[in-house]
Design a protein around this motif. Structure first.
Motif, PDB file in Angstrom:
ATOM      1  N   ALA A 161      14.573  27.650  38.726  1.00 34.53           N
ATOM      2  CA  ALA A 161      14.892  27.700  37.289  1.00 34.53           C
ATOM      3  C   ALA A 161      16.285  27.159  37.004  1.00 34.53           C
ATOM      4  O   ALA A 161      16.556  26.644  35.920  1.00 34.53           O
ATOM      5  N   GLY A 162      17.173  27.240  37.981  1.00 32.72           N
ATOM      6  CA  GLY A 162      18.534  26.746  37.805  1.00 32.72           C
ATOM      7  C   GLY A 162      18.624  25.235  37.712  1.00 32.72           C
ATOM      8  O   GLY A 162      19.700  24.696  37.408  1.00 32.72           O
ATOM      9  N   ASN A 163      17.518  24.536  37.967  1.00 29.12           N
ATOM     10  CA  ASN A 163      17.516  23.079  37.875  1.00 29.12           C
ATOM     11  C   ASN A 163      17.426  22.568  36.437  1.00 29.12           C
ATOM     12  O   ASN A 163      17.576  21.370  36.194  1.00 29.12           O
ATOM     13  N   VAL A 164      17.158  23.470  35.487  1.00 27.58           N
ATOM     14  CA  VAL A 164      17.041  23.057  34.088  1.00 27.58           C
ATOM     15  C   VAL A 164      18.382  22.517  33.587  1.00 27.58           C
ATOM     16  O   VAL A 164      19.434  23.123  33.812  1.00 27.58           O
ATOM     17  N   MET A 165      18.351  21.358  32.912  1.00 28.90           N
ATOM     18  CA  MET A 165      19.567  20.782  32.362  1.00 28.90           C
ATOM     19  C   MET A 165      20.234  21.746  31.395  1.00 28.90           C
ATOM     20  O   MET A 165      19.560  22.496  30.695  1.00 28.90           O
ATOM     21  N   GLU A 166      21.541  21.680  31.325  1.00 30.64           N
ATOM     22  CA  GLU A 166      22.303  22.603  30.476  1.00 30.64           C
ATOM     23  C   GLU A 166      21.852  22.539  29.021  1.00 30.64           C
ATOM     24  O   GLU A 166      21.784  23.559  28.337  1.00 30.64           O
ATOM     25  N   GLN A 167      21.520  21.345  28.527  1.00 22.56           N
ATOM     26  CA  GLN A 167      21.159  21.209  27.123  1.00 22.56           C
ATOM     27  C   GLN A 167      19.832  21.883  26.779  1.00 22.56           C
ATOM     28  O   GLN A 167      19.527  22.101  25.611  1.00 22.56           O
ATOM     29  N   PHE A 168      19.046  22.218  27.809  1.00 23.87           N
ATOM     30  CA  PHE A 168      17.770  22.881  27.581  1.00 23.87           C
ATOM     31  C   PHE A 168      17.743  24.316  28.109  1.00 23.87           C
ATOM     32  O   PHE A 168      16.707  24.967  28.062  1.00 23.87           O
ATOM     33  N   ALA A 169      18.867  24.808  28.628  1.00 21.15           N
ATOM     34  CA  ALA A 169      18.888  26.100  29.303  1.00 21.15           C
ATOM     35  C   ALA A 169      18.929  27.299  28.361  1.00 21.15           C
ATOM     36  O   ALA A 169      18.569  28.415  28.752  1.00 21.15           O
ATOM     37  N   ASP A 170      19.371  27.096  27.129  1.00 23.04           N
ATOM     38  CA  ASP A 170      19.474  28.210  26.179  1.00 23.04           C
ATOM     39  C   ASP A 170      19.069  27.734  24.787  1.00 23.04           C
ATOM     40  O   ASP A 170      19.869  27.766  23.845  1.00 23.04           O
ATOM     41  N   PRO A 171      17.833  27.298  24.623  1.00 22.76           N
ATOM     42  CA  PRO A 171      17.416  26.703  23.345  1.00 22.76           C
ATOM     43  C   PRO A 171      17.225  27.752  22.265  1.00 22.76           C
ATOM     44  O   PRO A 171      16.917  28.916  22.538  1.00 22.76           O
ATOM     45  N   SER A 172      17.386  27.341  21.037  1.00 21.25           N
ATOM     46  CA  SER A 172      17.250  28.266  19.908  1.00 21.25           C
ATOM     47  C   SER A 172      15.828  28.805  19.796  1.00 21.25           C
ATOM     48  O   SER A 172      15.631  29.931  19.318  1.00 21.25           O
TER      49      SER A 172
END
Length: 354
Positions: A106-117
């Motif tokens: 799960a840590g491979n998710v790009m930062e821009q998609f890691a905490d989406p609204s």
């Protein structure tokens, strides 16, 4: 017992054992868009975990949602909805939270998609692919086309050439809102009404061909049935590779007024028959090599940071990867729920029926 009868008994027991093993083999039920999964990835997953994967397909998010509401939550292990449907699925109680302890990648998710609204902290979803929604058009019919929604909405820009628009209300209202300068992520009722009026006027023009979704419209433009329509960047690239001659005069544009950026995510239905296997599948897709293989097959962008070095060169440039300038004009379709969703659906139904 004679040798012949003994051999027959052993053979019979062996056959029974094979049947029992086959019956015991787990099956993962994947509910996805069509042509959105590399068959080799499925084979690799089946071989690694000694399981079977059964795929079913939907043609629209509404179809997927309705299927889940009518018992599908216990029929499928993985679904792949777009971002603006994620809160709707959560709010309706149709999906279950993810167990992050079972997702080592799960840590491979790009930062821009890691905490989406649409799913803070990725409590219920893990991104699968991302891309953009734009216009496919025939360059011989529109040799001087500008990157603008005016190709569809302005009768002076396109007075005679046949064109199609999508059935998805949020795609169309968002595009109309963007064209009117209200932002593609508009949510006010007044903005929706103005956008709905524009779409209604557009569909009443003599060269309006009909409502055609993103994948089918590509074939229609390639055949010349219509000269412009709305599609997705990865679908355009994939079909262009499959039919370079038919797509030689076709192009894909992102309108400068604003265009949709979307993320499709993997989620586990509330009563999934095999939730443990579903977590294994999600984690498998998030492996760097598998994530890159998926994007190289689909020709959509990967939300997997670890997969980025393994992507094909074509995925590092437009139209697969938007430029910085284009990124500044992209928007997520808003997630609608409750009374707001009902208002929107009623408005869109009026547009479709008039």
């Amino acid at each position: 017992m004679n040798k012949k009868r003994s051999s027959s008994l052993i053979a019979g027991l062996g056959a029974l054992l094979l049947v029992t093993q086959a019956q015991a083999q787990e099956t993962l039920y994947l509910f996805n868009w069509s042509e959105y999964m590399d068959p080799e990835i499925i084979q690799q997953f089946e071989q690694r975990y000694d399981v079977k994967v059964v795929q079913s397909y939907y043609g629209s998010l509404g179809e997927m949602f309705s299927r889940l509401q009518s018992g599908g939550t216990s029929q499928f292990d993985i679904i792949v909805p777009s971002n603006y449907y994620v809160p709707r699925l959560i709010g309706a109680g149709l999906v279950q939270p993810l167990d992050k302890s079972k997702l080592s990648n799960a840590g491979n998710v790009m930062e821009q998609f890691a905490d989406p609204s649409f799913d803070p902290g990725l409590e219920y979803s893990i991104p699968y692919q991302w891309g953009t929604t734009g216009i496919v058009y025939d360059t011989t019919a529109f040799p001087d086309a500008k990157p603008s929604w005016s190709l569809l909405f302005d009768p002076e820009v396109n007075p005679t050439q046949p064109f199609a628009i999508q059935q998805d209300g949020q795609v169309m209202i968002g595009a109309a809102c963007a064209y009117l300068g209200k932002g593609g992520d508009c949510t006010s009722l007044d903005d929706w009404r103005a956008a709905a009026q524009l779409v209604l006027e557009t569909r009443q023009r003599s060269n309006f061909s009909g409502f055609v979704d993103g994948t089918p419209v590509l074939q229609q433009v390639a055949r010349g049935t219509v000269k412009a329509g709305i599609t997705y960047n990865g679908d355009f690239l994939l079909k262009k590779d499959e039919d370079p001659e038919g797509f030689a005069n076709l192009a894909f544009m992102l309108p400068e007024e604003g265009a949709e950026m979307w993320v499709d995510s993997m989620m586990i239905p509330k009563n999934a028959p095999h939730p443990e296997l579903a977590h294994k599948f999600i984690d498998f897709i998030m492996e760097p090599e598998i994530g890159a293989q998926l994007s190289n097959y689909n020709q959509y962008s990967s939300p997997n940071q670890a997969a980025e070095p393994l992507l094909d060169d074509a995925l590092r440039e437009p139209p697969s990867l938007p430029t910085d300038e284009q990124m500044a004009h992209l928007y997520f379709s808003p997630s609608l729920e409750g009374a707001q969703l009902q208002q929107f659906q009623q408005l869109w139904n009026e547009v479709r029926s008039r």
